[in-house]
Structures are given as C-alpha cells and as structure tokens.
Design a protein around this motif. Structure first.
Motif, PDB file in Angstrom:
ATOM      1  N   ASN A 121       0.815  -1.213   0.000  1.00 59.14           N
ATOM      2  CA  ASN A 121       0.000   0.000   0.000  1.00 59.14           C
ATOM      3  C   ASN A 121       0.844   1.255   0.000  1.00 59.14           C
ATOM      4  O   ASN A 121       0.547   2.202  -0.737  1.00 59.14           O
ATOM      5  N   LYS A 133       2.309   1.796  -3.310  1.00 61.97           N
ATOM      6  CA  LYS A 133       1.291   2.259  -4.257  1.00 61.97           C
ATOM      7  C   LYS A 133       1.059   3.759  -4.107  1.00 61.97           C
ATOM      8  O   LYS A 133       1.023   4.500  -5.092  1.00 61.97           O
ATOM      9  N   GLU A 134       0.936   4.214  -2.838  1.00 58.96           N
ATOM     10  CA  GLU A 134       0.726   5.641  -2.597  1.00 58.96           C
ATOM     11  C   GLU A 134       1.899   6.466  -3.122  1.00 58.96           C
ATOM     12  O   GLU A 134       1.709   7.512  -3.737  1.00 58.96           O
TER      13      GLU A 134
END
Lengths: 127, 135
Positions: B121, B124-125
């Motif tokens: 995550n 991804k950010e």
C-alpha cells in the motif's frame, strides 16, 4: 536537455532515485522475513548519493547507470540484533519502522522535486 | 516510476505467506483424521521458502514457496478397538500435529502477510504521488 533538467533539479532528483533504491531493498527484507538463511540488506544512503553525484559530473549520458551502480556499491549486510535458528537476520519490527521512515523520506524528496517542477511551470506559463 | 519491483517483491511474499496459511489450515483441519493404516494417515505439510531474484538486480530478492514437504513425524498409534477404522489389532493412527505450534505458525504467517500488504500500500501511494507530480 536531459543534462540541464538534472542540473535544474539539483541534488533532489538524484536523492529521489537513491531513496527509491533503498525502498526496494527494505521491501525485499520485509518480504524475506521468514526465508531461511536470508541476510538483511541495506544501503548507505550518504555514500550512494555522493557516488551518484560524483559520477554525474562526468557527463549526462552516465546518469541512469550512475545511480544504480552507486546504489549497488553502497550495499551492505545489516547485522542482526538477535540470533535466529534459521540464519535469517531480518528483524520484522525494525524493518517495518525503517520502511515507514524511508517512505516518508522519499515523500520529502518528492515534494522538493515537485516544488522545483512547479517553479519551472510558473516560469513557463507565467501564471 | 521504476519502483514497480517493490510490487513484485511484496506480491511474491504475499503469495508465499498465503501458501503457508493454506498449509496450516490443511494441517489443523486434518489434525483428527485417523486411519487404520500408518502409511496412509495424513502427514503435516510444511512449505519451504527460498529467495528468488526479481527483475535484473541481483540484490533485489523476492521469496517463493518452492515446495511443500510432508512431515517426517511418526503417526500417533492409539488403541481403539471399537473404532470403525481400527486395524486387525485394534489400533488407529492419527497424524502427529501440535495445534499450538500450528497456531503460532498461523499468527506468524498472518503478521508477515499484513506487513507485506502495508509495504504494498505505501509503495502504491508513493508511486501515485510520483505520477501526479506537477499536477
């Protein structure tokens, strides 16, 4: 043009790329937290950044390779804080903390680069 | 935008940990599967993790559950002459599975899986923030 853009971004463009290399290594450490005989790796950020900057002064064509070469040369195996039976030296909590910090540092470098880009856009569009 | 290898690394670990979760589930489910023949009784499964190079950078190692091995532990022999599966001498054989050890393995695998989801995550950010630069 490539060379002048890199000059414009200054140290931040290179720092961003080196930080990305370090994020990859830390992600590999977390992934291999349960793999027998895996040794935790890390990157000497100062060393890698200085080597990449020094290589870039040589010429603009070297830039892409300079960063990955500098990152490879600055590799080291991080010693474990406590021994484990399977020879794995990854400490899960420490890796998670290091990844979170490295991720934040990447965002910091990113915002420096972004500020530069915004400045350039303002200069171009005049708005 | 070449931080895509992070997705491969974290993805490979999530895959390997999910194999581990599956084998624990299989072991727990079959902890009470008895048999009248010690050769056909269920044997606890254990995945073997090895590193696997991701992309062309030798320093960047993902992980893979290369094989799932059967436990070498001898089945537990129990005298239950009334059991429908009992052999000629009245014995049944149960797999030697320690539920506590399996639970510890389950929690460890689950934590590792979560840690890799976190990595996934935040990568991804970061990648999205890089893509949106200058907007």
């Amino acid at each position: 043009m490539e060379g002048s853009m890199a000059d414009f971004l200054g140290i931040h463009g290179t720092a961003l790329a080196v930080r990305e290399q370090r994020l990859q290594l830390l992600a590999a450490n977390i992934a291999n937290a349960d793999t027998p005989h895996y040794k935790a790796q890390d990157l000497d950020f100062n060393g890698a950044l200085n080597a990449a900057l020094a290589a870039q002064r040589g010429g603009p064509l070297e830039q892409g390779n300079a960063i990955s070469t500098a990152a490879t040369n600055a590799h080291y195996l991080r010693p474990s804080s406590q021994p484990s039976l399977d020879g794995n030296t990854v400490d899960g909590d420490r890796e998670n903390a290091a990844f979170a910090q490295a991720s934040l540092e990447y965002r910091a470098s990113l915002s420096f680069v972004e500020a530069k880009v915004r400045g350039m856009l303002t200069a171009i569009t005049g708005q | 935008m070449s931080n895509l290898p992070i997705f491969d690394v974290a993805g490979s670990a999530m895959n390997a940990q999910s194999v581990r979760l599956s084998t624990v589930a299989s072991n727990m489910a079959n902890a009470d599967s008895v048999s009248g023949d010690p050769n056909t009784v269920y044997r606890a499964k254990q995945p073997i993790f090895t590193t696997e190079q991701v992309g062309n950078n030798p320093a960047l190692q993902g992980v893979r559950a290369t094989q799932v091995l059967d436990s070498q532990a001898q089945p537990i022999k129990r005298y239950e002459p009334g059991h429908p599966l009992a052999d000629g001498n009245g014995y049944v054989y149960a797999p030697d599975i320690d539920p506590v050890a399996q639970m510890v393995d389950l929690i460890s695998a689950s934590r590792s899986y979560q840690a890799n989801v976190e990595v996934f995550n935040s990568a991804k950010e970061t990648a999205l923030a890089t893509l949106n630069m200058g907007r």
